[in-house]
Design a protein around this motif. Structure first.
Motif, PDB file in Angstrom:
ATOM      1  N   ASN A 147      -7.000   9.298   7.663  1.00  0.00           N
ATOM      2  CA  ASN A 147      -6.229   8.232   7.011  1.00  0.00           C
ATOM      3  C   ASN A 147      -5.493   7.366   8.028  1.00  0.00           C
ATOM      4  N   TRP A 194      -7.865  -0.875   9.553  1.00  0.00           N
ATOM      5  CA  TRP A 194      -8.094  -1.622   8.322  1.00  0.00           C
ATOM      6  C   TRP A 194      -8.066  -3.146   8.500  1.00  0.00           C
ATOM      7  N   PRO A 227      -5.428   0.228   2.777  1.00  0.00           N
ATOM      8  CA  PRO A 227      -6.802   0.753   2.822  1.00  0.00           C
ATOM      9  C   PRO A 227      -6.982   1.902   1.837  1.00  0.00           C
ATOM     10  N   PRO A 228      -8.235   2.314   1.584  1.00  0.00           N
ATOM     11  CA  PRO A 228      -8.464   3.534   0.806  1.00  0.00           C
ATOM     12  C   PRO A 228      -7.888   4.740   1.545  1.00  0.00           C
ATOM     13  N   THR A 229      -7.493   5.753   0.799  1.00  0.00           N
ATOM     14  CA  THR A 229      -6.945   6.966   1.412  1.00  0.00           C
ATOM     15  C   THR A 229      -7.703   8.192   0.907  1.00  0.00           C
ATOM     16  N   TRP A 241      -7.886   4.332  -3.985  1.00  0.00           N
ATOM     17  CA  TRP A 241      -7.604   3.021  -3.389  1.00  0.00           C
ATOM     18  C   TRP A 241      -6.802   2.187  -4.377  1.00  0.00           C
ATOM     19  N   SER A 301      -5.537  -0.977  -4.301  1.00  0.00           N
ATOM     20  CA  SER A 301      -5.690  -2.166  -3.467  1.00  0.00           C
ATOM     21  C   SER A 301      -4.880  -3.338  -4.008  1.00  0.00           C
TER      22      SER A 301
END
Length: 467
Positions: free
Chosen positions: A2, A9, A51-53, A75, A77
């Motif tokens: 992550n 990112w 960002p996605p985690t 995510w 977002s």
């Protein structure tokens, strides 16, 4: 992971958005002139700063050289995507915002390879229906507020994504270049006969050229192979044979370069040409008469100059799918003899993979590498510094004309110290492996005790493929 994705990112966001624009451009162009549409453009396209985690990862114990994981990805977002369409001179805008995604994909990394990024292909599929939430505005109005539309759209999108990508359906993404051959296993042998050349360029002012041919298969890191040099000859004849291990006959090409040999200065290039292996029919010899060119750039003006011709003959022999046709019998005195299904002995390729070692230790230093010796041909792995448990995962190839039933492979683990001329190398143990079982079974994968080592072990995989 992550932390790494968070730091990367801003760059990933820019790269992904640029790819989206390039991919959507031809789709948008298809609608120009239809339904009164004059143009479609992105006014805004960003995936946002978040960002996605990864919420967690499950790892599966699988077969060798394969890693299977199931991450839980969330995510939230703050993506902002605004699409403008000009219809009958009116601007119509559609905005996507507040994108939320939660999914659990199965990610398979295969095969695992010793070079970065350590896997050749990424295979992705979904284990359950993803959860997707987003806002959608048309002309500034929130159309997702229409009663019943919100749940219908969310459900249809999740259902369609699940239909396309739910396990066992897989998206395969190549990570390493397939042409490189790094991720491919040998599938056959290419036989090359360099016959002759005609009307070559005269490169020397006071005499003729001294030509030779240099050749290699695309995607291979192995050294090029060369013909002999024909002194002072513009129409040389070689009739020399060469063999190459083929990994992908659909994409690989044979590169042929003609040079004028020079004793002192750099050798002058007389011309070149390439032959795609897809032009070959297995087991059938094909004659090629090649017009030499300066380069493969079609716009190179130097290609108009006549540089002569090169005549070669190529034959591609794929490996047999069933190696059981080769068997080995032992007589009463323990001597081995070969029995072929078709009554003939056959050559092939011996693949020796040195995977790893355990508990190796030197008296002076421990910077281990492995050395493989087969029929006088010696090959080495990379040196791994300051470890007793090195992992190499390196594969070496040996071409032979007949099954090596009476041969052994000698593998020795050594330690190497940099810079000092005395006690520079030290043996950490060795092993000799008989190849009778490899020829009989097609493959062995064993862990061996190292001779002259207290507790040292080495993991080796050996494969035999016949043509």
């Amino acid at each position: 992971m992550n932390k790494f994705i968070f730091d990367m990112w801003p760059f990933l966001d820019k790269a992904i958005c640029n790819n989206i624009k390039r991919a959507m451009r031809p789709i948008f162009d298809q609608y120009d002139g239809q339904y009164g549409i004059e143009s479609i453009e992105f006014e805004e396209l960003t995936l946002g700063a978040l960002p996605p985690t990864f919420q967690g990862i499950k790892v599966y114990e699988m077969l060798e050289k394969v890693l299977v994981i199931e991450p839980v990805i969330r995510w939230a977002s703050i993506a902002n995507v605004i699409l403008n369409a000009k219809v009958h001179s009116f601007n119509v805008s559609v905005q996507l915002e507040d994108l939320h995604i939660m999914l659990t994909p199965r990610v398979t990394l295969k095969p695992l390879v010793p070079s970065f990024p350590c896997f050749a292909n990424l295979c992705v599929s979904l284990m359950e229906k993803p959860r997707i939430d987003f806002g959608l505005k048309l002309l500034g109005g929130d159309i997702m507020a229409i009663p019943g539309l919100y749940h219908y759209v969310q459900d249809q999108i999740s259902k369609q994504i699940s239909v396309l990508y739910h396990w066992p359906k897989v998206i395969q993404i190549p990570i390493l270049d397939g042409v490189s051959g790094a991720t491919k296993k040998p599938v056959g042998i290419l036989h090359v006969k360099v016959i002759r050349a005609l009307n070559l360029l005269k490169m020397d002012l006071l005499g003729k050229s001294d030509p030779y041919v240099k050749m290699r298969l695309s995607g291979e890191r192995l050294p090029s192979k060369k013909t002999s040099v024909k002194m002072r000859n513009l129409n040389p004849e070689w009739n020399e044979h060469f063999r190459f291990i083929v990994k992908d006959p659909n994409t690989q090409v044979l590169e042929l370069h003609m040079f004028d040999w020079e004793k002192v200065k750099m050798h002058d290039k007389l011309g070149m040409q390439v032959i795609p292996l897809r032009l070959l029919t297995p087991y059938e010899s094909k004659l090629f008469t090649l017009d030499l060119v300066r380069s493969m750039n079609p716009n190179d003006p130097h290609n108009k100059k006549n540089r002569g011709q090169l005549i070669v003959e190529l034959t591609f022999d794929p490996f047999r799918e069933d190696n059981s046709r080769t068997s080995v019998a032992l007589d009463g005195e323990g001597n081995a003899s070969i029995r072929e299904g078709n009554g003939e002995s056959s050559g092939g390729v011996l693949l020796v993979s040195v995977e790893n070692a355990e508990d190796v230790e030197g008296k002076q230093h421990t910077n281990p590498y492995a050395e493989v010796l087969f029929r006088g041909e010696r090959k080495k792995t990379k040196v791994i510094r300051k470890t007793r448990d090195p992992r190499w995962s390196e594969e070496f190839q040996f071409m032979v004309d007949e099954p090596p039933v009476e041969d052994k492979v000698h593998i020795e683990v050594k330690s190497k110290r940099r810079g000092l001329p005395f006690r520079n190398k030290e043996s950490l143990g060795h092993v000799n492996i008989n190849l009778v079982d490899v020829v009989n079974n097609g493959r062995i994968n064993e862990k061996y005790h190292l001779i002259n080592s207290r507790n040292g072990m080495i993991q080796v995989e050996i494969k035999w493929s016949t043509v």
